[in-house]
Structures are given as C-alpha cells and as structure tokens.
Design a protein around this motif. Structure first.
Motif, PDB file in Angstrom:
ATOM      1  N   GLY A  50       0.860  -1.174   0.000  1.00 55.84           N
ATOM      2  CA  GLY A  50       0.000   0.000   0.000  1.00 55.84           C
ATOM      3  C   GLY A  50       0.897   1.224   0.000  1.00 55.84           C
ATOM      4  O   GLY A  50       1.859   1.286   0.759  1.00 55.84           O
ATOM      5  N   VAL A  51       0.597   2.174  -0.868  1.00 55.61           N
ATOM      6  CA  VAL A  51       1.410   3.384  -0.983  1.00 55.61           C
ATOM      7  C   VAL A  51       0.475   4.584  -0.898  1.00 55.61           C
ATOM      8  O   VAL A  51      -0.488   4.680  -1.662  1.00 55.61           O
ATOM      9  N   VAL A  52       0.772   5.506   0.004  1.00 58.03           N
ATOM     10  CA  VAL A  52      -0.041   6.709   0.154  1.00 58.03           C
ATOM     11  C   VAL A  52       0.627   7.852  -0.590  1.00 58.03           C
ATOM     12  O   VAL A  52       1.802   8.158  -0.364  1.00 58.03           O
ATOM     13  N   TYR A  59      -4.508   6.475  -2.496  1.00 54.11           N
ATOM     14  CA  TYR A  59      -3.873   5.296  -1.930  1.00 54.11           C
ATOM     15  C   TYR A  59      -3.708   4.327  -3.092  1.00 54.11           C
ATOM     16  O   TYR A  59      -4.658   4.074  -3.834  1.00 54.11           O
ATOM     17  N   LEU A  60      -2.510   3.810  -3.262  1.00 57.58           N
ATOM     18  CA  LEU A  60      -2.230   2.891  -4.354  1.00 57.58           C
ATOM     19  C   LEU A  60      -2.194   1.463  -3.812  1.00 57.58           C
ATOM     20  O   LEU A  60      -1.388   1.149  -2.932  1.00 57.58           O
ATOM     21  N   GLU A 123       3.428   0.446   2.835  1.00 56.13           N
ATOM     22  CA  GLU A 123       2.980  -0.640   3.704  1.00 56.13           C
ATOM     23  C   GLU A 123       3.251  -1.927   2.936  1.00 56.13           C
ATOM     24  O   GLU A 123       2.753  -2.088   1.826  1.00 56.13           O
ATOM     25  N   PHE A 124       4.040  -2.820   3.487  1.00 54.19           N
ATOM     26  CA  PHE A 124       4.314  -4.102   2.842  1.00 54.19           C
ATOM     27  C   PHE A 124       3.601  -5.171   3.642  1.00 54.19           C
ATOM     28  O   PHE A 124       3.914  -5.412   4.806  1.00 54.19           O
ATOM     29  N   TYR A 125       2.626  -5.811   3.009  1.00 57.37           N
ATOM     30  CA  TYR A 125       1.806  -6.826   3.669  1.00 57.37           C
ATOM     31  C   TYR A 125       2.464  -8.189   3.500  1.00 57.37           C
ATOM     32  O   TYR A 125       2.206  -8.901   2.546  1.00 57.37           O
ATOM     33  N   ARG A 126       3.338  -8.530   4.447  1.00 52.81           N
ATOM     34  CA  ARG A 126       4.067  -9.806   4.376  1.00 52.81           C
ATOM     35  C   ARG A 126       3.127 -10.995   4.538  1.00 52.81           C
ATOM     36  O   ARG A 126       3.254 -11.992   3.853  1.00 52.81           O
ATOM     37  N   GLU A 130       1.242  -9.709   9.627  1.00 58.48           N
ATOM     38  CA  GLU A 130       2.539  -9.032   9.683  1.00 58.48           C
ATOM     39  C   GLU A 130       2.631  -7.984   8.574  1.00 58.48           C
ATOM     40  O   GLU A 130       2.523  -8.314   7.397  1.00 58.48           O
ATOM     41  N   ILE A 131       2.817  -6.738   8.991  1.00 56.21           N
ATOM     42  CA  ILE A 131       2.905  -5.614   8.061  1.00 56.21           C
ATOM     43  C   ILE A 131       4.175  -4.835   8.359  1.00 56.21           C
ATOM     44  O   ILE A 131       4.443  -4.493   9.510  1.00 56.21           O
ATOM     45  N   GLU A 132       4.950  -4.558   7.314  1.00 51.70           N
ATOM     46  CA  GLU A 132       6.114  -3.685   7.453  1.00 51.70           C
ATOM     47  C   GLU A 132       5.720  -2.281   7.009  1.00 51.70           C
ATOM     48  O   GLU A 132       5.106  -2.104   5.953  1.00 51.70           O
ATOM     49  N   ILE A 133       6.084  -1.290   7.809  1.00 53.32           N
ATOM     50  CA  ILE A 133       5.854   0.101   7.459  1.00 53.32           C
ATOM     51  C   ILE A 133       7.206   0.705   7.105  1.00 53.32           C
ATOM     52  O   ILE A 133       8.141   0.638   7.907  1.00 53.32           O
ATOM     53  N   TRP A 134       7.316   1.245   5.897  1.00 55.76           N
ATOM     54  CA  TRP A 134       8.580   1.807   5.408  1.00 55.76           C
ATOM     55  C   TRP A 134       8.434   3.318   5.213  1.00 55.76           C
ATOM     56  O   TRP A 134       7.481   3.779   4.608  1.00 55.76           O
ATOM     57  N   MET A 135       9.426   4.066   5.686  1.00 55.11           N
ATOM     58  CA  MET A 135       9.500   5.484   5.416  1.00 55.11           C
ATOM     59  C   MET A 135      10.787   5.761   4.658  1.00 55.11           C
ATOM     60  O   MET A 135      11.873   5.383   5.131  1.00 55.11           O
ATOM     61  N   PRO A 136      10.723   6.394   3.484  1.00 51.81           N
ATOM     62  CA  PRO A 136      11.932   6.664   2.717  1.00 51.81           C
ATOM     63  C   PRO A 136      12.777   7.749   3.387  1.00 51.81           C
ATOM     64  O   PRO A 136      12.254   8.741   3.872  1.00 51.81           O
TER      65      PRO A 136
END
Length: 138
Positions: A50-52, A59-60, A123-126, A130-136
C-alpha cells in the motif's frame, strides 16, 4: 510493537516493477479496494504493498508483477516501487486490529528522521498478521 518500543531498522531496497490501482485515501475506499484487488490478481505468489500519495490524496493498491501474470496486467496501471534507503517497523497481530496500528506507526517514523519527500511511505503486507511500514530516507 514490543513493550520496549518498536524496533526500527534501516534498509536499502532496489526498485521493483508493480501493478496498481488508485483509490481515494479514505478507509472505506481502501477496504473495498483491497478486497477487489486481491480477488482480481489472486493472493498466491503475489506481494502486496500500500502506498499513500499525500499530494494527490490517493492510496495505491500494489502488487509485484509475476512472469505468469497476464500481459495486460489485469487492466491495472504499471509502475515502479521506488528503491533506496528506508526506515522500517514491523507490525504483528491479528487482522483487523493490526491495521489500526498502520497510521500511528507511519506518524512515529516521521518523528524519528526526515523523510525523503520525493518518495512515498509504503505498507508491505508480508502476511495477514505481519505488516512492514517503510518510510523513505535520504
């Protein structure tokens, strides 16, 4: 998140091809969108992101592209999930409760470092729990 606080990790990823559908960045649209998107592309063998996009208030709903996906990519848009350096927090828990941690975790990451505004939070839905939240970051 653990009782001592979330474990924040820095990692680097390569860009990757994705297919995606845009929906409004509103909870009802996102929930309906995910159900339709997962049914369209199928769960087996796909990675979901998921990408905001705060600039467009979209929301993508995203998935990796597999070799055996149809050439038309299910009629979805095709693009790239940005590579580079990210900070990551891993959320675990049963759905739907774990989903309620996504927004606050994104906000927390933004208090820990300066985000690279040229890229989006991910948001990476493993798995369903379990969800990984990534901030660049730069």
């Amino acid at each position: 998140m653990s009782e001592s606080g979330p474990q924040v990790q820095r990692f680097t990823r390569q860009p990757s091809a994705i297919m995606f559908r845009r929906v409004a960045d509103e909870l009802p649209a996102i929930q309906t969108g995910w159900a339709e998107f997962e049914e369209l592309v199928g769960l087996r063998g796909h990675k979901f992101y998921g990408v905001v996009d705060q600039r467009t208030n979209e929301y993508l709903l995203c998935s990796n592209i597999r070799d055996d996906d149809p050439a038309g990519r299910f009629g979805l848009e095709v693009g790239e999930l940005a590579g580079g350096d990210y900070l990551r927090i891993v959320l675990t828990g049963d759905a739907p409760a774990v989903y309620q941690q996504v927004g606050p975790t994104c906000q927390l990451l933004h208090t820990l470092a300066t985000a690279d505004e040229s890229r989006h939070d991910v948001e990476f839905y493993r798995r369903s729990d379990e969800i990984e939240i990534w901030m660049p970051v730069s």
